[in-house]
Design an enzyme around this catalytic site. Sequence first.
Site, PDB file in Angstrom:
ATOM      1  N   GLU A   1      -4.973  -0.018  -8.338  1.00 21.22           N
ATOM      2  CA  GLU A   1      -6.345   0.262  -8.782  1.00 21.22           C
ATOM      3  C   GLU A   1      -6.613   1.758  -8.850  1.00 21.22           C
ATOM      4  OE1 GLU A   1      -9.161  -1.857  -6.308  1.00 21.22           O
ATOM      5  OE2 GLU A   1      -8.601  -3.792  -7.151  1.00 21.22           O
TER       6      GLU A   1
ATOM      7  N   GLU B   1      -5.521  -9.284  -9.236  1.00 22.25           N
ATOM      8  CA  GLU B   1      -6.201  -9.330  -7.935  1.00 22.25           C
ATOM      9  C   GLU B   1      -7.652  -9.721  -8.156  1.00 22.25           C
ATOM     10  OE1 GLU B   1      -5.779  -5.938  -5.073  1.00 22.25           O
ATOM     11  OE2 GLU B   1      -7.939  -6.251  -4.791  1.00 22.25           O
TER      12      GLU B   1
ATOM     13  N   TYR C   1       0.855  -1.192   0.000  1.00 24.67           N
ATOM     14  CA  TYR C   1       0.000   0.000   0.000  1.00 24.67           C
ATOM     15  C   TYR C   1       0.888   1.239   0.000  1.00 24.67           C
ATOM     16  CZ  TYR C   1      -4.605  -2.145   1.040  1.00 24.67           C
ATOM     17  OH  TYR C   1      -5.786  -2.845   0.982  1.00 24.67           O
TER      18      TYR C   1
HETATM   19  C1  DCB Z   1      -9.557  -3.554  -3.953  1.00 25.12           C
HETATM   20  C2  DCB Z   1      -8.191  -3.187  -3.410  1.00 25.12           C
HETATM   21  C3  DCB Z   1      -7.852  -3.901  -2.138  1.00 25.12           C
HETATM   22  C4  DCB Z   1      -9.109  -4.084  -1.342  1.00 25.12           C
HETATM   23  C5  DCB Z   1      -9.927  -5.084  -2.126  1.00 25.12           C
HETATM   24  C6  DCB Z   1     -11.275  -5.400  -1.500  1.00 25.12           C
HETATM   25  O1  DCB Z   1     -10.434  -2.465  -3.689  1.00 25.12           O
HETATM   26  F1  DCB Z   1      -7.195  -3.366  -4.289  1.00 25.12           F
HETATM   27  O2  DCB Z   1      -6.894  -3.169  -1.441  1.00 25.12           O
HETATM   28  O3  DCB Z   1      -8.809  -4.602  -0.088  1.00 25.12           O
HETATM   29  O4  DCB Z   1     -10.136  -4.691  -3.456  1.00 25.12           O
HETATM   30  O5  DCB Z   1     -12.045  -4.253  -1.342  1.00 25.12           O
HETATM   31  C7  DCB Z   1      -9.500  -4.038   0.992  1.00 25.12           C
HETATM   32  C8  DCB Z   1      -9.266  -4.942   2.171  1.00 25.12           C
HETATM   33  C9  DCB Z   1      -9.817  -4.334   3.416  1.00 25.12           C
HETATM   34  C10 DCB Z   1      -9.258  -2.937   3.578  1.00 25.12           C
HETATM   35  C11 DCB Z   1      -9.523  -2.105   2.353  1.00 25.12           C
HETATM   36  C12 DCB Z   1      -8.888  -0.746   2.419  1.00 25.12           C
HETATM   37  O6  DCB Z   1      -9.815  -6.209   1.896  1.00 25.12           O
HETATM   38  O7  DCB Z   1      -9.455  -5.123   4.519  1.00 25.12           O
HETATM   39  O8  DCB Z   1      -9.880  -2.319   4.689  1.00 25.12           O
HETATM   40  O9  DCB Z   1      -8.962  -2.763   1.230  1.00 25.12           O
HETATM   41  O10 DCB Z   1      -7.514  -0.872   2.514  1.00 25.12           O
HETATM   42  C13 DCB Z   1     -11.607  -2.311  -4.407  1.00 25.12           C
HETATM   43  C14 DCB Z   1     -11.938  -3.107  -5.488  1.00 25.12           C
HETATM   44  C15 DCB Z   1     -13.102  -2.879  -6.210  1.00 25.12           C
HETATM   45  C16 DCB Z   1     -13.944  -1.840  -5.850  1.00 25.12           C
HETATM   46  C17 DCB Z   1     -13.646  -1.032  -4.748  1.00 25.12           C
HETATM   47  C18 DCB Z   1     -12.463  -1.277  -4.029  1.00 25.12           C
HETATM   48  N1  DCB Z   1     -15.132  -1.600  -6.565  1.00 25.12           N
HETATM   49  N2  DCB Z   1     -12.170  -0.458  -2.902  1.00 25.12           N
HETATM   50  O11 DCB Z   1     -15.402  -2.278  -7.568  1.00 25.12           O
HETATM   51  O12 DCB Z   1     -15.923  -0.711  -6.165  1.00 25.12           O
HETATM   52  O13 DCB Z   1     -12.795   0.627  -2.792  1.00 25.12           O
HETATM   53  O14 DCB Z   1     -11.358  -0.786  -2.037  1.00 25.12           O
END
Ligand code: DCB
Length: 483
Positions: A173, A262, A100
Amino acid sequence: MQCIKKNPFIRSFLAILSLCLIFTQLFAGCSSPDNNNTFVGRNGKLKVIGSQLCNQKKEPIQLKGMSSHSLNLFGRFVNTNTIQYLRDDWGMTLFRTAMYTEEGGYIKNPDTKKKVQEAVQAAIDAGIYVIIDWHILSDGDPNIYKSQAKEFFKEMSTLYGKYPNVIYEICNEPNGKDVTWSGSIKPYADEVISVIRKNDPDNVIIVGTDTWSQGIDAVEKDPLNFKNIMYALHFYAGTHGKELRDRIDYCIGKNIPVFASEWGTSLSNGSDGVYPVETTQWINFLDERKISWANWSLSDKAESSAALTPSANSNGGWTDSDLSESGLMVKYIMKGKNEAPFFCEGFESMLFTSGGWNVTGAMILQDQQAPAGNYVSILKNDNTISKSKSTKGYKSIKLELAYSLRNLKGNDAFTIEWFDGHTWSQLDKISQNSDWTVKKYAIPEASSNNPDFMIRFTSSLSEPSAKISLDEVKLIGERTIEN
Ligand code: DCB
């Protein structure tokens, strides 16, 4: 000796001999730790041909691996031991180090880089591929930390550019409505890739796309002008489906190389999963097209996309009961096994609630003789433990369990039943005392793809000394997308 030194024939022979020796030494020194015994040793330098990732022999290759979670939060699972374990036990051929930038990551704690280096070295030693991931997320525009990214990738490519193991992912992302491919991401990529290519002319570089790496189609009109570039497509099985898969096919048709660097079995928030049917649909799709992937995430965070449970130690060697439902799924997908446990309870959390059990009277206690781990469930007289578990996405359901029965007599019994949504049926009724025994039952067809499926264990015992111990309760099935 004198005469040998003087004889010109022998002298030249000796000279040639020593030259030969020097050459053999040199070539031995050139060969990296990668030999034919490792995955990278066999596949060597990767190259992108058309839309397909290929090995050094130009044969299509599909890499399958785990992504770490945030290195500064879950770095304990990222080390030589876990990487070798995942390679040997799961068949992992790729590891992704998610560094990160924000959220306490590299920008504020540049030391996080050391974890990346530890992981890259471990992957090189293990002979698998490794993605160095610059994990932007809340910093949706990669240009925010562009100078830090250039400095970071300059250093990484200097250190590792000569190893065929290394893949760079330069912006996890990108997101935000103003963060477009041509306006923000491509200009960033042009600069960062130029930095990497000075030290590393050919290892694969994965470039994130807009909308959390879903916007691969925007690349079509404005592709990057470097070789061995792939574009990131990230998906979460509970959120993204056919629309995104159709987009991948469209891009493949336009020769845009796609890497699923991912993906998760859950919703896109990393939680509220697991989605077995949708995951199997995605996995079948990726397999048919040999699209490489890394699963989110190798962590024990209390969210359904995390592969591990808190009982998992920091050095691998995990039993199936150390894995979450997602971890179980991904492990057996990686192993290429269609029949696999999709629920496994070893009672190591010491809490019935964490496995979702309904309990009357039973306890969890330590047992030196436990078949796995330290804890087992104990049933005294008239105790019941039951569990609802949807079998959607699975057919040919089997129940496996380990039990020991002590001091039972007369009509005392341990009863095992299953529920099809309407009626309970008996699988077994055991009255014979025994030390730890493992048994497996095939459950009738009505248990397949059944959202109301349940299992139940009941004790009926006459003496206070009578005791039933239960451990390693597994539900096993074959993954299916049939309804
Ligand atoms: C992506 C990120 C990844 C994130 C995962 C799941 O984010 F690359 O860092 O991981 O997908 O959301 C999450 C962790 C949590 C943590 C959070 C913030 O699992 O434990 O709290 O990150 O660090 C995505 C992927 C897709 C979308 C949104 C996100 N989408 N997002 O399609 O809307 O906003 O994090």
